[in-house]
Motif scaffolding. Structure first.
Motif, PDB file in Angstrom:
ATOM      1  N   LYS A 144       5.563   4.282   5.039  1.00 45.95           N
ATOM      2  CA  LYS A 144       4.177   4.018   4.698  1.00 45.95           C
ATOM      3  C   LYS A 144       3.326   3.858   5.960  1.00 45.95           C
ATOM      4  O   LYS A 144       3.825   3.489   7.025  1.00 45.95           O
ATOM      5  N   THR A 145       2.026   4.118   5.810  1.00 48.23           N
ATOM      6  CA  THR A 145       1.127   4.027   6.959  1.00 48.23           C
ATOM      7  C   THR A 145       0.009   3.011   6.754  1.00 48.23           C
ATOM      8  O   THR A 145      -0.495   2.439   7.718  1.00 48.23           O
ATOM      9  N   ARG A 146      -0.400   2.787   5.480  1.00 53.82           N
ATOM     10  CA  ARG A 146      -1.555   1.913   5.263  1.00 53.82           C
ATOM     11  C   ARG A 146      -1.354   1.094   3.996  1.00 53.82           C
ATOM     12  O   ARG A 146      -1.112   1.658   2.917  1.00 53.82           O
ATOM     13  N   VAL A 147      -1.454  -0.215   4.132  1.00 57.79           N
ATOM     14  CA  VAL A 147      -1.223  -1.121   3.006  1.00 57.79           C
ATOM     15  C   VAL A 147      -2.479  -1.920   2.712  1.00 57.79           C
ATOM     16  O   VAL A 147      -3.188  -2.342   3.636  1.00 57.79           O
ATOM     17  N   VAL A 148      -2.763  -2.109   1.441  1.00 55.32           N
ATOM     18  CA  VAL A 148      -3.787  -3.047   1.001  1.00 55.32           C
ATOM     19  C   VAL A 148      -3.075  -4.255   0.409  1.00 55.32           C
ATOM     20  O   VAL A 148      -2.244  -4.115  -0.497  1.00 55.32           O
ATOM     21  N   VAL A 149      -3.376  -5.428   0.953  1.00 56.33           N
ATOM     22  CA  VAL A 149      -2.815  -6.679   0.452  1.00 56.33           C
ATOM     23  C   VAL A 149      -3.881  -7.342  -0.417  1.00 56.33           C
ATOM     24  O   VAL A 149      -4.996  -7.602   0.054  1.00 56.33           O
ATOM     25  N   ILE A 150      -3.542  -7.615  -1.661  1.00 53.88           N
ATOM     26  CA  ILE A 150      -4.487  -8.249  -2.580  1.00 53.88           C
ATOM     27  C   ILE A 150      -4.149  -9.730  -2.666  1.00 53.88           C
ATOM     28  O   ILE A 150      -3.120 -10.118  -3.214  1.00 53.88           O
TER      29      ILE A 150
END
Length: 411
Positions: A144-150
């Protein structure tokens, strides 16, 4: 005091500690520890940090090796409890096996609050609470390259810092106006917001995810409530937990925001107790009922209960403390700061080491320390003595905290 078999539902920090403490106290009857995970009982705090980084393996997480349970005659029962027969004093497992008990301990913990959004069930939308969650993230992150943490609570920010260290682009969404808003003061929130941003983490406050976007079953991004869109190939959700109270409720035990217990951690049924994250306990010290999610609370609950079951009946009266490791910074909290109306800083945030002393009037409620372990340990000792220091002394760096422990007056 009980002399019959003790059955413990849940093998987390609390469940494990009850079993170990009973044996340490000389309890000789049977102990069954029901574990619904395919691992030996293990520590959870490293899951969002060292384990995902790859600096800790599964063996390093385990409280004790399998031989410990054999040597201590603690039966590890793999399975899931599905019902409690209070009249017959037995627990039914999903496998069909029944376990009789003299005393039953509910250490059922809590579970992740799930995200109610389109595509929230896709494989690239992850949660983080148990070892299998952490292992899944450790396996998937290299691709993976880009994560959104909610969610910008402890878990969300711990994972965000770890993901950034691992080289991912990281965006954090938080509906509140600041990170960790329910847990810490504005001064500590502002420090961590700045530190995470310095590390290259993008923090978006006052917004929430409105949809998870996907193509061909793969996450492509997250749409925000303000109309923006964040590209992502991984989403990690940390929006709180729900206590596991259903088993108790179905057995007719009183529940609310947890399984209701008294100051001795006993439910309305004298043969059943509840501890840890699932327990809503009466607190003479703080007034009213408390439900705390922390390793300290779970293990201290367990020790208190084990003492009661072996003849030393005392009300639970431990002072709470918490911690969170985020990147290079260690946050440690002593006490409960709910209701504070004044914050006094000791140390210098620009030097990345300070403490926030939280007062209600002149009464010290808690201390939030960043990279100042000495202040944290002082706070724990101070609260253990039921003592306080003045706001003026807290702010004065020349005031000797250690020396003060022997001379300051009680509340």
């Amino acid at each position: 005091m009980t002399d019959g078999p003790v059955v413990i539902i849940g093998a987390g920090h609390g469940g494990y500690q009850v079993a170990a403490s009973l044996r340490q106290a000389g309890f000789s009857a049977a102990i069954c520890l029901i574990n619904d995970e395919a691992h030996l009982p293990y520590q959870r705090p490293p899951l969002s940090k060292a384990y995902i980084k790859g600096t800790a393996g599964p063996e390093s997480l385990m409280f004790r090796p399998e031989k410990f349970y054999q040597d201590q005659s603690i039966e590890l029962v793999a399975g899931r409890a599905v019902s409690i027969d209070r009249a017959g004093r037995k627990v039914l497992l999903a496998s069909g096996r029944t376990l009789p008990y003299g005393h039953l301990v509910l250490a059922t913990g809590a579970r992740n609050r799930l995200l109610d959004l389109p595509n929230a069930n896709l494989p690239d939308v992850k949660y983080l609470r148990i070892l299998d969650d952490s292992e899944a993230l450790r396996q998937i992150m290299p691709s993976k390259t880009r994560v959104v943490v909610i969610g910008a609570g402890f878990i969300g920010l711990e994972f965000a810092a770890t993901a950034r260290i691992k080289g991912l682009e990281v965006d954090v969404l938080e509906l509140a106006p600041r990170v960790m808003a329910r847990a810490v003061t504005a001064e500590v929130s502002e420090y961590f917001q700045a530190r995470h941003r310095e590390a290259g983490i993008r923090i978006h406050l006052g917004v929430q995810a409105s949809a998870i976007e996907a193509e061909d079953g793969k996450v492509t991004g997250v749409s925000l409530s303000d109309g923006r869109h964040l590209p992502a190939d991984l989403v990690v959700v940390g929006v709180g937990v729900l206590p596991n109270i259903e088993l108790a409720a179905e057995a007719g035990l009183p529940v609310a925001a947890g399984i209701i217990v008294d100051e001795y951690l006993s439910t309305a049924d004298p043969d059943i107790s509840a501890i840890g994250d699932c327990a809503l306990f009466n607190s003479p010290r703080f007034g009213g009922s408390q439900r705390l999610e922390s390793v300290q609370n779970a293990t201290d609950h367990a020790r208190c209960l084990a003492a009661r079951l072996t003849g030393d009946r005392k009300a639970y009266d431990s002072h709470p403390w918490f911690w969170s490791d985020q990147g290079e910074d260690k946050l440690q909290i002593a006490g409960l700061t709910t209701g504070y109306d004044r914050v006094v800083l000791r140390g210098d945030p620009t030097r990345k080491a300070f403490s926030a002393f939280c007062y209600k009037g002149d009464n010290l409620l808690g201390i939030e320390s960043i990279n100042r372990a000495g202040d944290h340990m002082f706070g724990r000792r101070l609260f253990g003595l039921d003592r306080s220091i003045t706001p003026e002394h807290a702010a004065d760096e020349s005031f000797d905290l250690k020396g003060a422990l022997g001379v300051i007056s009680s509340h």
